[in-house]
Design a protein around this motif. Structure first.
Motif, PDB file in Angstrom:
ATOM      1  N   LEU A 146     -71.989 -69.047 -12.122  1.00 29.52           N
ATOM      2  CA  LEU A 146     -72.816 -67.877 -11.812  1.00 29.52           C
ATOM      3  C   LEU A 146     -73.814 -68.202 -10.701  1.00 29.52           C
ATOM      4  O   LEU A 146     -74.017 -67.408  -9.783  1.00 29.52           O
ATOM      5  CB  LEU A 146     -73.580 -67.407 -13.061  1.00 29.52           C
ATOM      6  N   LEU A 147     -74.411 -69.379 -10.806  1.00 33.64           N
ATOM      7  CA  LEU A 147     -75.410 -69.754  -9.799  1.00 33.64           C
ATOM      8  C   LEU A 147     -74.786 -69.758  -8.410  1.00 33.64           C
ATOM      9  O   LEU A 147     -75.317 -69.175  -7.466  1.00 33.64           O
ATOM     10  CB  LEU A 147     -76.005 -71.126 -10.136  1.00 33.64           C
ATOM     11  N   PHE A 148     -73.625 -70.412  -8.276  1.00 31.51           N
ATOM     12  CA  PHE A 148     -72.989 -70.467  -6.960  1.00 31.51           C
ATOM     13  C   PHE A 148     -72.567 -69.077  -6.497  1.00 31.51           C
ATOM     14  O   PHE A 148     -72.618 -68.760  -5.314  1.00 31.51           O
ATOM     15  CB  PHE A 148     -71.798 -71.438  -6.973  1.00 31.51           C
ATOM     16  N   ALA A 149     -72.141 -68.225  -7.454  1.00 31.22           N
ATOM     17  CA  ALA A 149     -71.745 -66.858  -7.080  1.00 31.22           C
ATOM     18  C   ALA A 149     -72.951 -66.095  -6.535  1.00 31.22           C
ATOM     19  O   ALA A 149     -72.858 -65.377  -5.537  1.00 31.22           O
ATOM     20  CB  ALA A 149     -71.147 -66.144  -8.295  1.00 31.22           C
ATOM     21  N   VAL A 150     -74.122 -66.281  -7.167  1.00 35.03           N
ATOM     22  CA  VAL A 150     -75.336 -65.603  -6.676  1.00 35.03           C
ATOM     23  C   VAL A 150     -75.723 -66.169  -5.305  1.00 35.03           C
ATOM     24  O   VAL A 150     -76.013 -65.427  -4.367  1.00 35.03           O
ATOM     25  CB  VAL A 150     -76.519 -65.787  -7.671  1.00 35.03           C
ATOM     26  N   MET A 151     -75.699 -67.514  -5.183  1.00 37.51           N
ATOM     27  CA  MET A 151     -76.121 -68.141  -3.933  1.00 37.51           C
ATOM     28  C   MET A 151     -75.231 -67.715  -2.764  1.00 37.51           C
ATOM     29  O   MET A 151     -75.699 -67.598  -1.634  1.00 37.51           O
ATOM     30  CB  MET A 151     -76.114 -69.666  -4.072  1.00 37.51           C
ATOM     31  N   SER A 152     -73.943 -67.475  -3.023  1.00 32.13           N
ATOM     32  CA  SER A 152     -73.065 -67.103  -1.916  1.00 32.13           C
ATOM     33  C   SER A 152     -72.978 -65.583  -1.769  1.00 32.13           C
ATOM     34  O   SER A 152     -72.152 -65.070  -1.019  1.00 32.13           O
ATOM     35  CB  SER A 152     -71.684 -67.717  -2.120  1.00 32.13           C
ATOM     36  N   GLY A 153     -73.815 -64.858  -2.520  1.00 25.82           N
ATOM     37  CA  GLY A 153     -73.917 -63.405  -2.318  1.00 25.82           C
ATOM     38  C   GLY A 153     -72.813 -62.599  -2.984  1.00 25.82           C
ATOM     39  O   GLY A 153     -72.637 -61.418  -2.719  1.00 25.82           O
ATOM     40  N   LYS A 154     -72.041 -63.247  -3.879  1.00 30.32           N
ATOM     41  CA  LYS A 154     -70.936 -62.528  -4.513  1.00 30.32           C
ATOM     42  C   LYS A 154     -71.434 -61.601  -5.609  1.00 30.32           C
ATOM     43  O   LYS A 154     -70.763 -60.649  -5.993  1.00 30.32           O
ATOM     44  CB  LYS A 154     -69.939 -63.515  -5.126  1.00 30.32           C
ATOM     45  N   VAL A 155     -72.584 -61.923  -6.177  1.00 27.20           N
ATOM     46  CA  VAL A 155     -73.081 -61.112  -7.284  1.00 27.20           C
ATOM     47  C   VAL A 155     -74.613 -61.124  -7.244  1.00 27.20           C
ATOM     48  O   VAL A 155     -75.219 -62.085  -6.755  1.00 27.20           O
ATOM     49  CB  VAL A 155     -72.543 -61.645  -8.645  1.00 27.20           C
TER      50      VAL A 155
ATOM     51  N   ASP B  18     -76.995 -57.656 -16.203  1.00 23.95           N
ATOM     52  CA  ASP B  18     -75.776 -56.846 -16.332  1.00 23.95           C
ATOM     53  C   ASP B  18     -74.740 -57.259 -15.290  1.00 23.95           C
ATOM     54  O   ASP B  18     -73.555 -57.456 -15.607  1.00 23.95           O
ATOM     55  CB  ASP B  18     -76.120 -55.353 -16.241  1.00 23.95           C
ATOM     56  N   ALA B  19     -75.203 -57.453 -14.039  1.00 24.34           N
ATOM     57  CA  ALA B  19     -74.268 -57.825 -12.966  1.00 24.34           C
ATOM     58  C   ALA B  19     -73.638 -59.177 -13.265  1.00 24.34           C
ATOM     59  O   ALA B  19     -72.423 -59.362 -13.116  1.00 24.34           O
ATOM     60  CB  ALA B  19     -75.007 -57.854 -11.638  1.00 24.34           C
ATOM     61  N   LEU B  20     -74.451 -60.113 -13.740  1.00 26.90           N
ATOM     62  CA  LEU B  20     -73.934 -61.465 -14.002  1.00 26.90           C
ATOM     63  C   LEU B  20     -72.907 -61.441 -15.124  1.00 26.90           C
ATOM     64  O   LEU B  20     -71.841 -62.056 -15.024  1.00 26.90           O
ATOM     65  CB  LEU B  20     -75.096 -62.403 -14.367  1.00 26.90           C
ATOM     66  N   LEU B  21     -73.225 -60.730 -16.181  1.00 21.54           N
ATOM     67  CA  LEU B  21     -72.312 -60.719 -17.332  1.00 21.54           C
ATOM     68  C   LEU B  21     -71.013 -60.005 -16.989  1.00 21.54           C
ATOM     69  O   LEU B  21     -69.929 -60.453 -17.383  1.00 21.54           O
ATOM     70  CB  LEU B  21     -72.996 -60.097 -18.553  1.00 21.54           C
TER      71      LEU B  21
ATOM     72  N   LEU C 119     -68.915 -62.337 -14.969  1.00 25.37           N
ATOM     73  CA  LEU C 119     -68.260 -63.337 -15.826  1.00 25.37           C
ATOM     74  C   LEU C 119     -67.036 -62.735 -16.495  1.00 25.37           C
ATOM     75  O   LEU C 119     -65.969 -63.347 -16.552  1.00 25.37           O
ATOM     76  CB  LEU C 119     -69.226 -63.816 -16.905  1.00 25.37           C
ATOM     77  N   GLY C 120     -67.207 -61.520 -17.025  1.00 28.34           N
ATOM     78  CA  GLY C 120     -66.100 -60.820 -17.689  1.00 28.34           C
ATOM     79  C   GLY C 120     -64.937 -60.642 -16.729  1.00 28.34           C
ATOM     80  O   GLY C 120     -63.775 -60.857 -17.090  1.00 28.34           O
ATOM     81  N   ALA C 121     -65.234 -60.333 -15.464  1.00 27.98           N
ATOM     82  CA  ALA C 121     -64.185 -60.062 -14.488  1.00 27.98           C
ATOM     83  C   ALA C 121     -63.427 -61.326 -14.097  1.00 27.98           C
ATOM     84  O   ALA C 121     -62.217 -61.286 -13.915  1.00 27.98           O
ATOM     85  CB  ALA C 121     -64.800 -59.419 -13.250  1.00 27.98           C
TER      86      ALA C 121
END
Ligand code: ATP
Ligand code: MG
Length: 396
Positions: free
Chosen positions: A372-381, A386-389, A392-394
């Motif tokens: 999740l951290l890397f996804a946020v850092m690279s702007g994916k999420v 709610d967005a993070l969860l 993860l589900g996706a």
């Protein structure tokens, strides 16, 4: 000539006086007072013997660790004051510690054992300034000069060489010719100085306003205490202003070929017994120094993730000095930090508990958080629960 001593120092001087002794503030604190700077610590020199001092200050909080060398530490309002009996140092067998100390009743003998003229003055309200070696004039002219014969003084105690270089760096003073020559002539004796003492002086020297001058003019002397310096092309050192001591140390090692910079730094810091955290940070900064560009906010986030705020600042400042990146990137880093980007697990809007509630267990929790951290850092999420969860589900 008047120096405004604080009430506690005046109390110590007065108490000793009431018992028939003389006492004066001495050494570095007088130097600093005369320069209009707050002293780092205040030492007092007195004609009272160690036993007399113990009796006189029996009702005060005292520490006796230095009593064999004539020092009683008197603690007043939480501040320690080192009160030392006039003494001369005996023979020095190991170029560092006198074999014995000899107490004396003569103030001039006590001042004669001190390292530099600017450090060999004392002051008390009753006697004013006592300056037997021209310390005040040297202070006004900005000169570091050994008390007595420089080579003899450095042979007795090689630490004085490092102290002299340190004062020259921090005060911006020139080293008098004979003193400088003796520093070079006695440099080999620096191998007798313990790593702990070298580290203290080295850090202060590096932080000084004239560090670059000392590093370039005295690199062979310093190299006896810091062997890596003999490999570092110090003449290539860019201006050091605005860098702290830690950054300056790393900049020095960054002048080495990139394959060895981090390794040499680590060896040196270990030999000096630096603390583990600064060794780790320094090694990481030097290993990242030649990484790909830091042109984007995303890359700045990765830098913050790997090195933390202080480390990221240091890494960029060093890159800028070495012209490995544009100064504007430092401004960009500060702006990016102000936006409080998410660059650490603790910045994430969800924590392990939230993932456990979703059925994650053990290592899977840590792995998911990292993802999740890397996804946020690279702007994916976006960093919202709610967005993070749902992210993860996706991906699951
Ligand atoms: P700082 O600002 O770091 O405290 P300082 O000069 O006050 O610098 P201290 O270690 O507090 O250094 O020592 C107090 C005084 O004791 C010095 O000013 C000097 O007169 C004397 N002194 C300290 N170390 C030595 C030494 N190795 N040889 C001779 N005199 C020394
Ligand atoms: Mg001091």
């Amino acid at each position: 000539m008047h120096i405004e001593l604080n009430k506690d120092v005046l109390y110590i001087i007065d108490t000793l006086k009431r018992h028939g002794h003389r006492a004066d503030a001495v050494g570095g604190c007088v130097r600093d007072f005369l320069m209009g700077k707050p002293p780092f610590d205040i030492d007092i020199t007195t004609s009272a013997s160690p036993d007399e001092m113990k009796r006189i200050f029996a009702d005060e909080r005292t520490v006796e660790t230095g009593i064999k060398h004539g020092t009683l530490t008197v603690v007043l309002h939480g501040t320690p004051y080192e009160v030392t009996t006039y003494r001369v140092d005996g023979e020095y067998a190991d170029h560092r510690h006198p074999d014995e100390v000899i107490f004396t009743e003569t103030l001039s003998e006590d001042l004669a054992r001190r390292d530099f003229t600017v450090n060999a003055m004392c002051y008390s309200p009753d006697h004013g300034l006592t300056d037997l070696y021209g310390g005040r004039e040297d202070l006004e002219r900005g000169i570091i000069r050994a008390v007595g014969e420089a080579a003899k003084r450095f042979t007795e105690d090689a630490l004085r060489i490092l102290r002299g270089l340190r004062f020259s760096s921090t005060l911006g003073f020139e080293i008098e010719e004979k003193t400088a020559a003796a520093m070079r002539g006695c440099a080999h004796l620096l191998s007798f100085v313990s790593a702990e003492r070298v580290l203290v002086e080295w850090r202060k020297l590096l932080g000084g306003k004239d560090a670059r001058r000392i590093l370039t003019q005295f690199s062979e002397v310093l190299a006896v205490a810091i062997p890596a310096l003999s490999e570092i092309p110090v003449e290539d050192l860019p201006p050091l202003d605005d860098l702290n001591a830690e950054e300056r140390m790393l900049l020095l090692f960054a002048l080495l070929p990139k394959e060895v910079a981090a390794v040499r730094f680590e060896e040196c810091a270990l030999a000096l017994r630096s603390d583990k955290a600064s060794i780790r940070r320094g090694t990481e900064i030097l290993s990242h120094l030649h990484d790909a560009d830091l042109g984007t906010d995303e890359s700045l986030s990765y830098l913050l993730h790997d090195l933390g705020e202080g480390g990221a600042r240091a890494a960029l400042s060093i890159r800028v000095r070495l012209r490995l990146c544009a100064p504007s990137r430092l401004v960009a880093l500060e702006k990016w930090i102000e936006k409080r980007p998410c660059t650490a697990l603790s910045d994430l809007a969800v924590d392990g508990k939230a993932l456990a509630a979703l059925g994650y267990r053990g290592r899977a929790i840590g792995d998911a958080l990292q993802e999740l951290l890397f996804a946020v850092m690279s702007g994916k999420v976006e960093n919202r629960p709610d967005a993070l969860l749902s992210y993860l589900g996706a991906v699951k």
